[in-house]
Design a protein around this motif. Structure first.
Motif, short mmCIF file in Angstrom:
data_model
loop_
_atom_site.label_atom_id
_atom_site.label_comp_id
_atom_site.label_asym_id
_atom_site.label_seq_id
_atom_site.Cartn_x
_atom_site.Cartn_y
_atom_site.Cartn_z
N SER A 145 0.71 -1.05 -0.06
CA SER A 145 0.00 -0.06 0.09
C SER A 145 0.68 1.06 0.07
CB SER A 145 -0.87 0.13 1.18
OG SER A 145 -1.91 -0.99 1.05
N LEU A 146 0.31 2.31 -0.57
CA LEU A 146 0.78 3.66 -0.32
C LEU A 146 -0.05 4.54 0.48
CD1 LEU A 146 1.37 4.59 -4.10
CD2 LEU A 146 3.05 3.83 -2.61
N VAL A 147 0.14 5.65 1.15
CA VAL A 147 -0.47 6.31 1.82
C VAL A 147 0.02 7.74 1.50
CG1 VAL A 147 -1.17 7.27 4.33
CG2 VAL A 147 -0.62 4.69 3.98
N LYS A 152 -5.24 5.67 1.91
CA LYS A 152 -4.42 4.36 1.48
C LYS A 152 -4.88 4.24 -0.10
CE LYS A 152 -4.35 -0.38 3.00
NZ LYS A 152 -4.68 -1.39 3.81
N ILE A 153 -3.66 3.91 -0.62
CA ILE A 153 -3.85 3.56 -2.11
C ILE A 153 -3.13 1.99 -2.19
CG2 ILE A 153 -3.11 4.12 -4.61
CD1 ILE A 153 -2.57 6.95 -3.23
N GLU A 159 3.09 -4.53 -8.93
CA GLU A 159 3.29 -3.21 -8.78
C GLU A 159 4.06 -2.68 -7.45
OE1 GLU A 159 -0.94 -1.50 -10.84
OE2 GLU A 159 -0.81 -1.60 -8.38
N ASN A 160 3.66 -3.40 -6.41
CA ASN A 160 4.42 -3.41 -5.19
C ASN A 160 6.03 -3.66 -5.27
OD1 ASN A 160 4.16 -2.86 -2.19
ND2 ASN A 160 5.04 -5.09 -2.01
N LEU A 202 1.44 1.77 -12.25
CA LEU A 202 2.12 2.34 -11.29
C LEU A 202 2.00 3.59 -11.26
CD1 LEU A 202 3.66 1.68 -8.44
CD2 LEU A 202 5.59 1.25 -9.83
N ARG A 203 2.45 4.47 -12.34
CA ARG A 203 2.46 5.79 -12.37
C ARG A 203 1.06 6.42 -12.09
NH1 ARG A 203 6.02 5.97 -18.03
NH2 ARG A 203 8.12 6.57 -17.00
N LYS A 204 0.16 5.70 -12.56
CA LYS A 204 -1.29 6.23 -12.31
C LYS A 204 -1.37 6.64 -10.64
CE LYS A 204 -3.39 5.30 -16.45
NZ LYS A 204 -4.29 4.18 -17.17
N LYS A 205 -0.69 5.80 -9.65
CA LYS A 205 -0.95 5.68 -8.55
C LYS A 205 0.15 6.64 -7.74
CE LYS A 205 -2.98 0.98 -8.45
NZ LYS A 205 -3.15 -0.21 -8.00
N ILE A 206 1.11 6.77 -8.32
CA ILE A 206 2.15 7.35 -7.75
C ILE A 206 2.42 8.78 -8.13
CG2 ILE A 206 3.49 5.41 -6.91
CD1 ILE A 206 5.57 6.19 -8.85
#
Length: 230
Positions: A145-147, A152-153, A159-160, A202-206
């Motif tokens: 997860s990302l925070v 939380k994403i 991806e992780n 992954l880019r869409k999330k970070i």
């Protein structure tokens, strides 16, 4: 070396199940097995294997359903889906039942063993990595997860793994071949297009703007690099 690693083989094809179980036992893994979907859930939740090899198509229940049920019941260990159809891989990614990875049938036993060894090395060597930060984002690799801004994403396991490797190698240009070897651990069924697709997701999330990435940058003709202070 792997005597304490327990692997569940859930496969209704008796011949294949026997071959996989026999090979894994010869590599000193502990093996539990069944060909029945309902029995599989009970067995896994009771025995808590380190790795589950789960057939996609099972009588009564699909592997995806079993996987989702196990995750809901709190099972957090590795689940590797065995699928006979390459298009099912897209479904695994899209619906994200909590599958850790997949291997496409027919596969060689050597590839399966190499994949399992890679998983054990990867997860054992990274157990201490609890938190990474970049910009205003925290990466928690152990819970995928990302925070950011208190939200939380969730990341898929692949991806992780990609993000973790970049964060362990900030500023270094990483070629596609190296990245594929690290992320998948074997070259079967993986091509650069698949890798690039995961990078896009992954880019869409970070990134604030995935079309103009500031963190995960493309280095033309070479690969990618992660820049922490763009």
């Amino acid at each position: 070396m792997y005597k304490n690693v327990k692997i569940a083989v859930i496969e209704d094809d008796e011949n294949l199940r026997f071959l996989v179980a026999h090979r894994l036992e010869s590599e000193n893994y502990q093996v539990i097995q069944t060909g029945d979907g309902d029995e599989a859930e009970k067995l896994i939740l009771e025995q808590k294997p380190d790795i589950v090899l789960l057939d996609w198509m099972l009588p009564g229940k699909q592997g995806s359903e079993i996987c989702a049920d196990l995750r809901k019941a709190g099972f957090v260990n590795l689940i590797i889906m065995m699928t006979a159809k390459s298009q099912d891989v897209d479904k695994i990614d899209a619906y994200s039942f909590g599958v850790s990875d997949y291997i496409t049938k027919p596969f060689s036993m050597d590839v399966l063993v190499a994949m399992i060894e890679n998983k054990i090395k990867y997860f054992v060597s990274n157990q201490g990595a609890d938190l990474y930060t970049f910009g205003d984002t925290e990466h928690h690799p152990n819970i995928h997860s990302l925070v950011r801004d208190g939200k939380k994403i969730e990341l898929t396991i692949l991806e992780n793994r990609i993000l973790l490797y970049f964060l362990q190698n900030i500023g270094r240009v990483i070629g596609r071949d190296e990245l594929m070897q690290v992320v998948w651990g074997y070259s079967s069924n993986v091509n650069t297009r698949t890798l690039d697709m995961h990078i896009v997701r992954l880019r869409k999330k970070i990134e604030l703007n995935a079309d103009k990435p500031t963190y995960l940058q493309t280095v033309r003709g070479m690969g990618y690099k992660f820049v922490d202070n763009p």
